[in-house]
Design a protein around this motif. Structure first.
Motif, PDB file in Angstrom:
ATOM      1  N   GLU A   6       0.807  -1.231   0.000  1.00 54.30           N
ATOM      2  CA  GLU A   6       0.000   0.000   0.000  1.00 54.30           C
ATOM      3  C   GLU A   6       0.836   1.276   0.000  1.00 54.30           C
ATOM      4  N   THR A  23      -9.222  15.393   8.079  1.00 55.40           N
ATOM      5  CA  THR A  23      -8.313  15.741   6.985  1.00 55.40           C
ATOM      6  C   THR A  23      -8.910  16.823   6.081  1.00 55.40           C
ATOM      7  N   TYR A  77      -1.610   5.845  -0.371  1.00 53.96           N
ATOM      8  CA  TYR A  77      -2.781   4.971  -0.236  1.00 53.96           C
ATOM      9  C   TYR A  77      -2.940   4.419   1.179  1.00 53.96           C
ATOM     10  N   LYS A  95      -2.652   5.875   3.850  1.00 46.54           N
ATOM     11  CA  LYS A  95      -3.462   6.813   4.628  1.00 46.54           C
ATOM     12  C   LYS A  95      -4.775   7.102   3.911  1.00 46.54           C
ATOM     13  N   LYS A 148      -6.724   5.423   2.135  1.00 45.83           N
ATOM     14  CA  LYS A 148      -7.814   4.442   2.187  1.00 45.83           C
ATOM     15  C   LYS A 148      -8.662   4.609   3.445  1.00 45.83           C
ATOM     16  N   TYR A 149      -8.124   5.292   4.469  1.00 50.53           N
ATOM     17  CA  TYR A 149      -8.900   5.515   5.691  1.00 50.53           C
ATOM     18  C   TYR A 149      -9.809   6.738   5.604  1.00 50.53           C
ATOM     19  N   LEU A 150      -9.721   7.459   4.513  1.00 46.07           N
ATOM     20  CA  LEU A 150     -10.582   8.631   4.396  1.00 46.07           C
ATOM     21  C   LEU A 150     -11.984   8.174   4.010  1.00 46.07           C
ATOM     22  N   VAL A 151     -12.944   8.364   4.925  1.00 47.45           N
ATOM     23  CA  VAL A 151     -14.328   8.006   4.626  1.00 47.45           C
ATOM     24  C   VAL A 151     -15.156   9.277   4.687  1.00 47.45           C
ATOM     25  N   GLU A 191     -13.841   1.920  15.780  1.00 54.25           N
ATOM     26  CA  GLU A 191     -13.835   2.093  14.326  1.00 54.25           C
ATOM     27  C   GLU A 191     -15.206   1.865  13.713  1.00 54.25           C
ATOM     28  N   ASP A 192     -16.074   1.178  14.463  1.00 59.00           N
ATOM     29  CA  ASP A 192     -17.416   0.895  13.944  1.00 59.00           C
ATOM     30  C   ASP A 192     -18.341   2.098  14.010  1.00 59.00           C
ATOM     31  N   ASP A 207     -13.662  14.359  15.297  1.00 63.34           N
ATOM     32  CA  ASP A 207     -12.687  14.650  14.242  1.00 63.34           C
ATOM     33  C   ASP A 207     -11.904  15.951  14.455  1.00 63.34           C
ATOM     34  N   LYS A 218      -9.223  15.348  16.923  1.00 64.49           N
ATOM     35  CA  LYS A 218      -8.061  14.627  16.395  1.00 64.49           C
ATOM     36  C   LYS A 218      -7.069  15.595  15.770  1.00 64.49           C
TER      37      LYS A 218
END
Ligand SMILES: Cc1cc2nc3c(=O)[nH]c(=O)nc-3n(C[C@H](O)[C@H](O)[C@H](O)COP(=O)(O)OP(=O)(O)OC[C@H]3O[C@@H](n4cnc5c(N)ncnc54)[C@H](O)[C@@H]3O)c2cc1C
Ligand code: SF4
Ligand code: SF4
Ligand code: FES
Lengths: 263, 335
Positions: free
Chosen positions: A218, A244, A255, A257, A259-262, B211-212, B297, B300
């Motif tokens: 990754e 972010t 990637y 990092k 990939k954790y951006l939701v 995380e859930d 957030d 953080k």
């Protein structure tokens, strides 16, 4: 105190037409700038639009703009002999140092080629700085192909796969999505490879999944995210994902990092 | 320095202040509330102490004193950009402890997140803050839970009654005004701000969520009622988003201006990008995005919680979506 919101006028030096709705505007600019960074480009009274740097010259930057709405329409209709207003560059952009002496693969979808074109140009001019370089670029159809002249030039120094999603009968080039060509790539040393993937969100998702299968770690994959951006300065909030800010911390993400951006 | 002053002398002092400063304070606007036949308490310019609403928490926060709802960044004519002049007068802004804590959140975004914001900074540098105390808790606030019920960061604290005014003045600039009062009217005495020791509502945030959290059913159960009106953002003292807007004048198409206007992450269009794409299409996703910013957030990124527990969003929602019970349910389910 500096007022970051005030744009500076910049002369349109040259216009390169790719398709009916996609032109590259070569703009006067001297200052530090990296591929993958962007400018807020505006026509007063109509608005601003974030546009990636698609090429870097001695005292110019290229902006490849797709005509889609209010501001971009105005730019296309009134650019002749004109100035555009710009502020920036913003965002982190791609750091070329990350790719030195690696097997470099750039995978781009449509206008996603703009932000990575500076990387391709640079290593095309300095091929000895990478172990090898491969470009996979996908477009919707043959009439959507951008940077035709540049492709001719790039083919001399790197492996190029230029594909289209669909083509009329008799078309001679490659056909199929970029993801079709990823499993065929031969990577001698995955640990010393680098993959840059930029395009629409779905394309990046599926292309990254294919690359991971090669298998590539990754941390060796970079992507660039597009979000709505009104300021480019970490203030307007539109580009935020979790903790972010895409305009400040991105748009380029590793990637591991990214990939954790939701959203 | 604490003072006790007869009301009449305090009114005179306030008159001097009003000549020198633009004074922004909560005022009652009769009949302008968001439900019919209700009043609204929001910020406006005042010239006398009696215009200020001291008893009830304002429905809208003080933030418009630093971030106008609609702010002109510059005017353009054919080939010139002109930045509007900063307001000529310094400002005195009346606010409560939770709101003064919210200022630290506004500063985080506008002064620390990336480069400093020209427009915010030039207003901010010319504002003095006057604290209004809270002898008891308001209905929806949970400032004690969020650690925002007390503050010492004011320039002036004022408590008023019909006969007397008590003040604690920390600003040298403002002390000079007290010095102008006739001899014998301004008695020095210890004054400290009134602050509630408990609220009706409590919220206990965990050090972190699992995380859930993103897929917790609470988002759907609360979010499905949201109509995306954005009021919860507009009343919030810590919401700071804006959208850019260019306009040209009807009588002179060659001239116009660029503005920024308040934006809401709950309203359609907030994330739209070219080609018809958008992120967070459902109200449930938008509610999650907003609430997690407030209680997770932002922390953080900056090291302290964004929400100051003023409870305004709880009170304003036309769909009676309770922010407090949402958080409490979330905390319980995520544990
Ligand atoms: C980091 C970044 C780099 C980009 N690089 C390029 C590029 O190199 N070339 C290019 O052609 N386009 C690029 N875009 C997209 C470009 O910004 C939008 O196409 C442009 O803002 C549309 O403006 P408009 O006024 O012409 O369209 P509008 O009339 O405003 O709207 C057309 C569509 O564009 C969307 N849009 C409007 N404002 C924005 C905004 N601030 N950010 C994203 N989408 C928006 C609208 O929601 C709508 O769907 C980039 C966007 C980002 C965020
Ligand atoms: S989220 Fe609600 S309670 Fe928290 S600061 Fe904003 S308006 Fe007040
Ligand atoms: S005030 Fe209520 S209905 Fe309006 S956007 Fe906020 S949560 Fe949704
Ligand atoms: S574009 Fe405004 S905060 Fe990122």
């Amino acid at each position: 105190m500096n007022n970051e919101y005030l744009p500076f006028p910049s002369q349109v030096k040259e216009v390169i037409r790719h398709t009916d709705i996609e032109y590259t505007f070569r703009m006067g600019f001297s200052g530090d700038v990296r591929p993958g960074q962007f400018f807020e480009v505006s026509i007063p009274k109509f608005g601003e639009a974030p546009i990636s740097v698609s090429g870097i010259g001695a005292d110019t930057v290229d902006l490849t703009i797709r005509r889609v709405g209010t501001v971009t329409n105005q730019i296309f209709e009134h650019y002749k002999g004109s100035t555009l207003f710009m502020r920036g560059p913003y965002g982190n952009g791609f750091y070329l140092e990350n790719y030195l002496n690696r097997e470099l693969f750039v995978i781009a979808g449509g206008t996603g080629l703009s932000p990575v074109k500076g990387i391709v140009d640079y290593f095309s001019d300095h091929p000895q700085k990478v172990r090898s370089m491969t470009l996979i670029a996908g477009f919707k159809s043959p009439s959507d192909i951008l940077f035709r002249e540049d492709f001719e030039h790039w083919e001399k120094t790197m492996k190029v796969i230029r594909t289209v999603d669909t083509a009329p009968e008799g078309y001679e080039g490659a056909v199929g999505l970029v993801t079709k060509y990823i499993p065929e790539l031969s990577v001698t040393d995955p640990a010393r490879s680098a993959f840059v993937i930029v395009g629409p969100p779905a394309m990046m998702k599926f292309a990254a999944a294919e690359v991971l299968k090669l298998p590539i770690p990754e941390e060796n994959i970079w992507i660039s995210q597009e979000r709505k951006m009104c300021c480019g300065l970490g203030k307007c909030g539109h580009c935020r994902i979790g903790s972010t800010y895409v305009c400040l911390n991105g748009p380029v993400f590793n990637y591991a990092k990214g990939k954790y951006l939701v959203d | 320095m604490g003072y006790q002053i007869p009301r009449e002398a305090a009114d005179q002092l306030f008159g001097w202040l009003a000549e020198h400063y633009e004074i922004l304070a909560p005022k009652v606007f009769a009949g302008e509330g968001c439900f019919s036949d209700t009043d609204v308490t929001r910020y406006g310019t005042v010239r006398s102490l009696s215009e200020i609403e001291f008893d009830k928490k304002s429905d809208y926060s003080f933030k418009e004193a630093l971030l106008p709802v609609n702010e002109t960044l510059f005017y353009f004519t054919e080939d010139q950009e002109t930045v509007p002049a900063a307001p000529g007068k310094k400002r005195l802004v009346f606010l409560r402890s939770c709101d003064l804590h919210a200022l630290k959140r506004l500063d985080a975004i506008y002064l620390e997140n990336g480069r400093e914001d020209f427009y915010y900074k030039r207003l901010r540098e010319h504002v003095l803050f006057v604290l209004i105390g809270c002898p008891e808790s308001c209905d929806t606030g949970f400032c004690v839970s969020m650690g925002t019920s007390q503050t010492g960061d004011y320039d002036l604290y004022l408590k008023i009654s019909e006969e007397t005014v008590w003040a604690d003045c920390k600003s040298e600039e403002l002390k000079a005004f007290f010095g102008r009062l006739p001899d014998g009217t301004c008695a020095e005495t210890a004054v400290s701000p009134e602050a509630p020791s408990e609220n009706k509502e409590t919220v206990t945030l965990p050090p972190s969520f699992s995380e859930d959290i993103l897929s917790n059913p609470v988002w759907e159960s609360y979010g499905s009622r949201c109509i995306g009106c954005g009021r919860c953002n507009f009343v919030c003292p810590t919401c700071t988003c804006f959208t850019m807007q260019d306009i040209h004048y009807r009588d002179n198409a060659k001239a116009g201006e660029r503005r920024r206007v308040w934006a809401s992450c709950q309203v359609d269009g907030y994330t739209d990008v070219a080609g018809g794409g958008s992120f967070r299409k459902t109200q449930s996703d938008r509610l999650r995005f907003k609430v997690l910013h407030k209680i997770c957030d932002f922390e953080k990124r900056f090291g302290f919680q964004m929400c100051v527990g003023c409870g305004r969003c709880e009170a304003v929602c036309p769909e009676y979506i309770s922010y407090i019970s949402l958080i409490n349910t979330l905390v319980k389910e995520d544990a």
